[in-house]
Design a protein around this motif. Sequence first.
Motif, PDB file in Angstrom:
ATOM      1  N   THR A 138       1.884   1.988  -2.521  1.00 32.93           N
ATOM      2  CA  THR A 138       0.818   2.443  -3.424  1.00 32.93           C
ATOM      3  C   THR A 138      -0.422   1.565  -3.289  1.00 32.93           C
ATOM      4  N   SER A 139      -0.396   0.604  -2.390  1.00 31.08           N
ATOM      5  CA  SER A 139      -1.566  -0.245  -2.196  1.00 31.08           C
ATOM      6  C   SER A 139      -2.670   0.535  -1.482  1.00 31.08           C
ATOM      7  N   THR A 140      -3.879   0.067  -1.631  1.00 35.41           N
ATOM      8  CA  THR A 140      -4.993   0.668  -0.891  1.00 35.41           C
ATOM      9  C   THR A 140      -4.780   0.470   0.612  1.00 35.41           C
ATOM     10  N   ALA A 141      -4.234  -0.688   0.963  1.00 29.70           N
ATOM     11  CA  ALA A 141      -3.999  -0.985   2.372  1.00 29.70           C
ATOM     12  C   ALA A 141      -3.176   0.117   3.030  1.00 29.70           C
ATOM     13  N   TYR A 142      -2.168   0.604   2.296  1.00 31.87           N
ATOM     14  CA  TYR A 142      -1.291   1.628   2.841  1.00 31.87           C
ATOM     15  C   TYR A 142      -1.962   2.999   2.791  1.00 31.87           C
TER      16      TYR A 142
END
Lengths: 884, 457
Positions: free
Chosen positions: A667-671
């Motif tokens: 759920t991270s922005t990175a992902y």
Amino acid sequence: MTCCGDRYRRILWWAAIIGGSVGTPLSKELLAQDAAKTPAPAAVSSPPALNFEDDVVPVLEVRCFQCHGAETRKAGLDLRRRFSILKGGDSGTALVPGKPDESLLVEMVVKKEMPPKEEDPLDARQIDLLRRWVASGAPIKGKGESPLETAEADNLVSDKDRQFWAFQPPIRPQIPAVKDLHRVRNPIDAFLLSKLEASGLSFNPDASKLVLMRRVSFDLTGLPPTLEEIDAFLADESADAYERLVGRLLDSPQYGERWGRHWLDVVGYAESDGYLDADRERPEAWRYRDYVIRAFQNDKPYDQFIREQIAGDELQDWRGPKELSNELVDQLVATGFLRTASDPTYPGYKEKPEIYKVLADTMQIVGSTFLGVTIQCARCHEHKLEPISQRDYYQLQAVFAGAYDPNRWLASGERMIPLATDAEQAAINAHNKAVAERVSALQAESNRLLGDHRDKVFHEKVPQVPAAVREMLKAALLIPAEKRNEEQKKLVAEHAPGVVIDDNAVFARFADLKKEIEKLQAAIAAESALTRPITQLRGLVDLDDKPAETFVLRRGDFNNKGRGVAPGVPAVLAASDFRLQPAPLPRSSGRRRAFADWLTDPKHPTTARLQVNRLWAWHFGKGIVETLDDYGHAGKLPMHPELLDWLATEFVAQGYRQKAMHRLMVTSTAYRQASTFDPARAAIDGENLWLWAFRPARHEGEVLRDAVLAAAGKLNRQMFGPAVPVARQPDGSVTSADDANGNRRSVYLQVRRSQPVTLMESFDTPKMEINCTRRTEAIVATQALTLLNSPFMETNARALAGRIIQAAPGRAERILFAWKLLFTREPTETERQALSTFLDSFVAVQLGDKLATAAPAERQAAEDAAWPHAALSLFNTNAFLFVD
Amino acid sequence: MGTGLTGVALASLLADDPLCADSSLPANDVHGLKPHHKPQARAVIQLFQHGGPSHMDLFDPKPELNKRDGQPMPKYFTDLVAISAHGGLMGTPFKFAPAGQCGIEYSEIIPHTATCADDIAVVRSMYTEHNNHEQALWMMHTGLTVAGRPAIGAWASYALGSENRDLPAYVVLRNDAALPVDGIRNWSSGWLPPRHQGVHLRNAGTPVLYLAPSTPVTPDVARLRTELMTSLNNEHRAGHRLIDPQLEARIASYELAARMQVSATEALDLAQETQETQELYGINDPKTAPYARRCLMARRLVERGVRYVQIFVEGQRWDTHSDNANATKAISTETDKPAAGLVKDLKRRGLLDSTLVVWGGEFGRTPVSQGGNGRDHHKQGFSLWLAGGGIRGGQAWGATDELGYHAVENRVKVADLHATILHLLGLDHRRVNYHLRGRDERLTDVYDAKILTPLLA
């Protein structure tokens, strides 16, 4: 690559002096050459002057200090200093400078009384060296000697060695401040973004809803979303639609299959022994596979997961209780982790080299899974790159000595755990014994009946044999065929055919006999069916509470035992005063339990780091530490040390729940960022090292196979149970059958080391020689050939085409259906056009001259015939094979 | 036969694409790799004699053994190794005679090999470390008696690549029906990248698995499929420049697949050879034909730039536990003429100088009998031979004792053989490394391997 300190160079140098007791093995020839180069003592040119520290200590340290040094001083003798040798022990001084023949130090080794008999004597050069040193007055190097400390610290590993980042427990770092706060969804983003911003970078924009859906579905379950799931997700416009999708995927049973498979790589799971042509199967191995899948499905805390796999049999007294609870059985099955290594032993073939190879492979699996240092290098010599001693290696081996006892070795197939309590076993055995008795009574009756009748026929026919040889023939017939002498053989050959008759002839002579025999045989079968098997688990348990003594093996050679060692852990990973303290159980050493407790200490330097980094690598394509199994000096440094430590401490804080970590990561922005190329960002970080874009990845072999079957509508989602058989086909390929069982998910296909499934092997599914800590990703022509030409692809392309044709009558709807099914999105205009052109061209080729005059139905039939080819082409595209 | 891809069509499609103009690259490590010193051999053909050929019946004449036929093994031998289960000494029924100008003695059951005596260096002092097939195979192929390491051909592929863009660097030609002991792992890439694994080219049908579609398609359909894939891949690529090299490599792999379809088929097409050449190998005799075909294929492959070709016999035919004399004679008859034909053919084409031929198995056989007329596995001493590629022919190196039991003179361990093969390929065995789990792995591992300089030209 740097060597870590002088210590290691010194060890190597000693090895050269003393003939390779440690360090790189040197051949006898080489030593002979060296010896030839060393001037003889009586040579005209005087030999170089010897001193205690440079010349004598290297010999004594390796051969004598174990008993006469820091830890023990047998006979009161300490050989670590010249003054302490002069002082001597119980037998008085051991050194008379200038007089080798009066010095016990020399006398004992010359007489071969020391080292003790079970060890190799010193060789001639070493003895000569001692003699020359004493003869020359036993000089020391400098002016004086340092005093002896009574309990000299263990100098194999220093506190300085422990300072290396990977050997220090992770410490929770501050979450860094960033400029672009609105891109921070959770602390992962803050850590990454702070580094990105420092380089003038930022995250890519979020990927589209459907790209993300396809990405996270394959990532968490190894399967594409279904059409219904796509529509539902598109319709869900709530702010947390993605988070709830993630929740659904994590709750799905397929999540366990996907992530269980990752773990099976790490542990080197296989369903055959490897070795030998037979590559014997391990029919019971699947229970461990199912245990792993369930552990992920149920989000078993990782520390508990470790304890069960290392010491499931020592968590409670499993032999004691009246009843084996499911929990107990589960814990016993978990020890299958320690049974994955190749094992060539079988009853009647238990050779030491093979036994020690099983131990070595198992240790390598344990080391690469939990310790993150290449301990295997210390099997034969002190580790040349890491502060790992040979003693560390064998102390770790001693942890497993209660079960893996080289002197009481159980072969691969024998090392099974009966799934029954003692009482149950006794009852079952008694029952089976009674059954066996009844069966043998019935068999005896059957034999007697047939035998009597055969005798009757025999006697009727005997008169045909000339009386003169009758007795000799009878005697010859009573001797087994291979033991008859020439004369007897001849006799039998000549006369027996007339009198020796087969069962059918007996049945022919006595009308009712056959029925009677058959009745008896039926009774035997019925009786035999009453035998109650005891289910056997493939796991690891201690033989009893008397574990084998473990020795340091010089040069890794089991014939060359050094000192005995207690169970322990690599010194560099623990405080200097740490000692493993096993608490023995009724029939178990308790050593593995103690080891598991040490591994799962929340402050352990490697346990949590290794696992969060693996999870990261599986989600993001590359680890924060790229060398997933090697955090030592030979491994790579972490790209984001703070992020790694934050994740490791968070993992522990979340109760070692892996789903919590998945949730954080996906759920991270990175992902969630797009995987698209950006020239400006690429100009700064062309390799995307700092993760300014999501890294697209090619499907693994298993995912590819499952995705093809899913698209074809043939994937059987049945879970668990014995392995789905695979077999080598006449064309040389290895496949499962094209039926319901054969079309189950890849994680259930039999993992036969000698028979890797062709499709998966060509897409880098590992061969499991030991274990696979990181998959390679090759691109080779055989992949193209397999995807284009194999019967598996052809069959499933046809099935997919059938689905597409069934789905809709019109071309546009069919194309849309295909794209949603295969790519989780609508086609672009170019794609739509390309496929239309293909269909038109195919129809044109198919109909040829009749194209203009063909009836609509004819044209439609031709277009339908194009779809299997279109489907196969779609399976071969990069859009299908890669996850964006 | 239908074609899955039309090579010409795909190649032209790719050539139109500027990104693919120089996509002669990856997929198979072409040309990029350099030897450490000037190689004498460009390629190796290993005639692997699985099962363990009986040296006393082929290359290592032992008059003393014949003299003592039937007598018990002398005690000083049996003290060293327990061979209690075996019978007495067993001489060879075969006659040895000097061959060629060099006068090296060869057994009468390999008359054709004997005619190559002046090109062959026989090693009579090999020894290895294990008496089991598996461990001895691993030793001979991968350098240690443990499973899971890369085979020498994989190392050659890793270090040197192929000289032909359209063919793999490491090719295995085996009897399609009978796998050797331990199967496909004999040509494994171990922990080297999988592309270095030996590619089994089949003797009949399509040479590579899945080289052609299982249901043939017309060239028109194949072309349409390729066009469809190409336009879809181009569309996909536009949005995925980030992984351009990977996507490009994958597209190139389809191109290579298409070329392999043409080139592998062509390379193994023995009909292109003259009657005389076919006869030289023994293709016209059903007894020798299977092995002869593989030997001739091997020549055609090294001619086309394949680096390492390994030919296996059918199963473990040299494993003569019973009826050693007849069994050894039978397998000799099947392989002698083809092997000699290969050496002669390479020589007359000027290829022998740059092609190393290695003939040998995983171990030898006992000088004592097993079960009366067989011979058991034997690791302490055995023979093999090398020819071409920088080898000085017409010599025999090393010796076993008078009974053929122990290699006693100029003993050659497997690592020495490996180091020598790599040396002839222009490689220093100590520098062909692969970093694995904190250690630089190599074929010769920790052995003090010596180049067999007396064998070199």
